[in-house]
Design a protein around this motif. Structure first.
Motif, PDB file in Angstrom:
ATOM      1  N   SER A 221       0.829  -1.275  -0.117  1.00  0.00           N
ATOM      2  CA  SER A 221       0.075  -0.138   0.054  1.00  0.00           C
ATOM      3  C   SER A 221       0.732   1.208  -0.057  1.00  0.00           C
ATOM      4  O   SER A 221       0.601   2.273  -0.789  1.00  0.00           O
ATOM      5  CB  SER A 221      -0.962  -0.076   1.178  1.00  0.00           C
ATOM      6  OG  SER A 221      -1.721   0.998   1.314  1.00  0.00           O
ATOM      7  N   ILE A 222       1.930   1.221   0.801  1.00  0.00           N
ATOM      8  CA  ILE A 222       2.759   2.349   0.797  1.00  0.00           C
ATOM      9  C   ILE A 222       3.403   2.584  -0.479  1.00  0.00           C
ATOM     10  O   ILE A 222       3.796   3.798  -0.879  1.00  0.00           O
ATOM     11  CB  ILE A 222       3.818   2.208   2.010  1.00  0.00           C
ATOM     12  CG1 ILE A 222       3.193   2.102   3.102  1.00  0.00           C
ATOM     13  CG2 ILE A 222       4.983   3.352   1.888  1.00  0.00           C
ATOM     14  CD1 ILE A 222       4.229   2.020   4.541  1.00  0.00           C
ATOM     15  N   PHE A 223       4.106   1.566  -1.146  1.00  0.00           N
ATOM     16  CA  PHE A 223       4.640   1.671  -2.302  1.00  0.00           C
ATOM     17  C   PHE A 223       3.786   2.135  -3.386  1.00  0.00           C
ATOM     18  O   PHE A 223       4.295   2.840  -4.030  1.00  0.00           O
ATOM     19  CB  PHE A 223       5.425   0.163  -2.654  1.00  0.00           C
ATOM     20  CG  PHE A 223       6.284  -0.186  -1.678  1.00  0.00           C
ATOM     21  CD1 PHE A 223       7.200   0.816  -1.061  1.00  0.00           C
ATOM     22  CD2 PHE A 223       6.602  -1.578  -1.554  1.00  0.00           C
ATOM     23  CE1 PHE A 223       8.311   0.367  -0.222  1.00  0.00           C
ATOM     24  CE2 PHE A 223       7.577  -1.946  -0.759  1.00  0.00           C
ATOM     25  CZ  PHE A 223       8.516  -1.149   0.008  1.00  0.00           C
ATOM     26  N   LYS A 224       2.521   1.468  -3.444  1.00  0.00           N
ATOM     27  CA  LYS A 224       1.581   1.936  -4.374  1.00  0.00           C
ATOM     28  C   LYS A 224       1.414   3.731  -4.335  1.00  0.00           C
ATOM     29  O   LYS A 224       1.520   4.374  -5.310  1.00  0.00           O
ATOM     30  CB  LYS A 224       0.188   1.214  -4.164  1.00  0.00           C
ATOM     31  CG  LYS A 224      -0.676   1.750  -5.531  1.00  0.00           C
ATOM     32  CD  LYS A 224      -1.983   0.713  -4.983  1.00  0.00           C
ATOM     33  CE  LYS A 224      -3.083   1.224  -6.114  1.00  0.00           C
ATOM     34  NZ  LYS A 224      -4.576   0.407  -5.927  1.00  0.00           N
ATOM     35  N   THR A 225       1.280   3.952  -3.237  1.00  0.00           N
ATOM     36  CA  THR A 225       1.162   5.470  -2.918  1.00  0.00           C
ATOM     37  C   THR A 225       2.558   6.319  -3.579  1.00  0.00           C
ATOM     38  O   THR A 225       2.431   7.239  -4.129  1.00  0.00           O
ATOM     39  CB  THR A 225       0.724   5.778  -1.528  1.00  0.00           C
ATOM     40  OG1 THR A 225      -0.383   5.028  -0.998  1.00  0.00           O
ATOM     41  CG2 THR A 225       0.414   7.320  -1.395  1.00  0.00           C
TER      42      THR A 225
END
Length: 338
Positions: A221-225
């Motif tokens: 989720s962090i990497f996607k953002t």
């Protein structure tokens, strides 16, 4: 897990005998009592031995409410402090005009505003679950992030309300103002629904139980953002930094599993700060971006984002250091044998 009514059909207490009311530090408007249950009629709601698992969804709700209260206490303290700053004069001018005081209030605002973003994210996941719209990944994220939210907001609520009381000076210490109630009531938030250490260990159990899947989803989720944030020149630096910090934590978990229990609290705080950073980045990608949003991003990164690694590099989680730590804080206690 059982369901029981407080009163029987005849209006009398349903096998409940009040032993005593407790004299608490705070939340006195909510009486707490020691009860003796004798002859109570109740309905079993779960299989024997499955009560805690049946309660898990309810624990998510109560922990979210705990976080909501924590952020509300922060906001109320800040509102008191900033309004007082426009009326109180010191050294010939209103204290709102003193840069040092503004810096202090700004640090309080960071914790409140950033935590509100994380609260709304978790509340969204809860809403999807209650409407049967949540995916398997949504449910895993809800299970994993909720304890982190509760841990962090509870501790920061105590710090911010204390700072807010101090910002009002002597009047903040006077009972007639009602402000001391905020500090007393906020203190219980780190105890209700699981203490900081217990929930930090719960986060580790969640990772182990899911065989690392919860942590994988968390960082995905962090990497996607961050991937989206990289498209914005003003956000690219922080996005790259967040990815770098996240990868360091992933590597730490893979290589230092034996230190995670001792460092569980710092590990949980770091996870919360990293995920909240991604939510602030996401907020900064909105069309109605304000300069205060970018300021929040800058101030949020102006802290130790990965305290578990900072402490590990100083060897604070080694077993021999733990023994020294025990000797350190137990020094002078009669049970300590040197």
């Amino acid at each position: 897990m059982f369901f029981a009514r407080i009163r029987a059909d005849n209006g009398k207490l349903n096998g409940i005998e009040i032993q005593r009311l407790k004299n608490k530090l705070g939340t006195r408007q909510l009486p707490t009592a020691e009860l003796l249950l004798d002859g109570m009629d109740a309905f079993r709601m779960s299989e024997i031995g499955k009560g805690v698992s049946r309660m898990s969804s309810m624990l998510n709700i109560t922990r979210i409410h705990n976080s909501l209260n924590a952020i509300s206490f922060m906001r109320r303290s800040i509102n008191f402090a900033r309004d007082f700053a426009t009326k109180r004069k010191a050294f010939g001018k209103f204290i709102i005009d003193h840069d040092l005081h503004c810096h202090t209030l700004g640090n309080m605002e960071v914790e409140c505003r950033a935590s509100l973003l994380t609260l709304f994210y978790v509340a969204k996941l809860l809403g999807k679950m209650e409407n049967n719209e949540a995916t398997k990944d949504d449910l895993e994220m809800l299970r994993f992030i909720t304890p982190l939210l509760k841990i962090y907001t509870a501790k920061q609520s105590i710090a911010v309300t204390s700072e807010g009381l101090e910002a009002i000076g002597g009047q903040g210490y006077i009972e007639d103002t009602g402000i001391p109630n905020l500090l007393r009531d906020s203190q219980v938030l780190s105890i209700w629904e699981g203490t900081t250490n217990i929930l930090s260990l719960d986060a580790l159990r969640s990772i182990k139980k899911s065989q690392g899947e919860s942590l994988k989803l968390f960082f995905q989720s962090i990497f996607k953002t961050c991937e989206q944030a990289n498209k914005y020149d003003s956000l690219r630096q922080k996005s790259v930094l967040l990815v770098d910090l996240s990868k360091k934590v992933i590597k730490f978990v893979q290589e230092n599993e034996n230190e995670l229990v001792t460092g569980a609290r710092e590990f949980s705080f770091g996870l919360y700060r990293l995920f909240t950073a991604s939510l602030i980045l996401e907020r900064c990608m909105k069309a109605n971006l304000k300069d205060t949003d970018m300021f929040l991003l800058e101030k949020w990164f102006n802290q130790d984002m990965i305290p578990v690694i900072t402490n590990s590099e100083k060897n604070f989680f080694k077993s021999e250091i733990s023994k020294l730590n025990r000797k350190f804080f137990m020094n002078g206690h009669p049970s300590l044998k040197i």
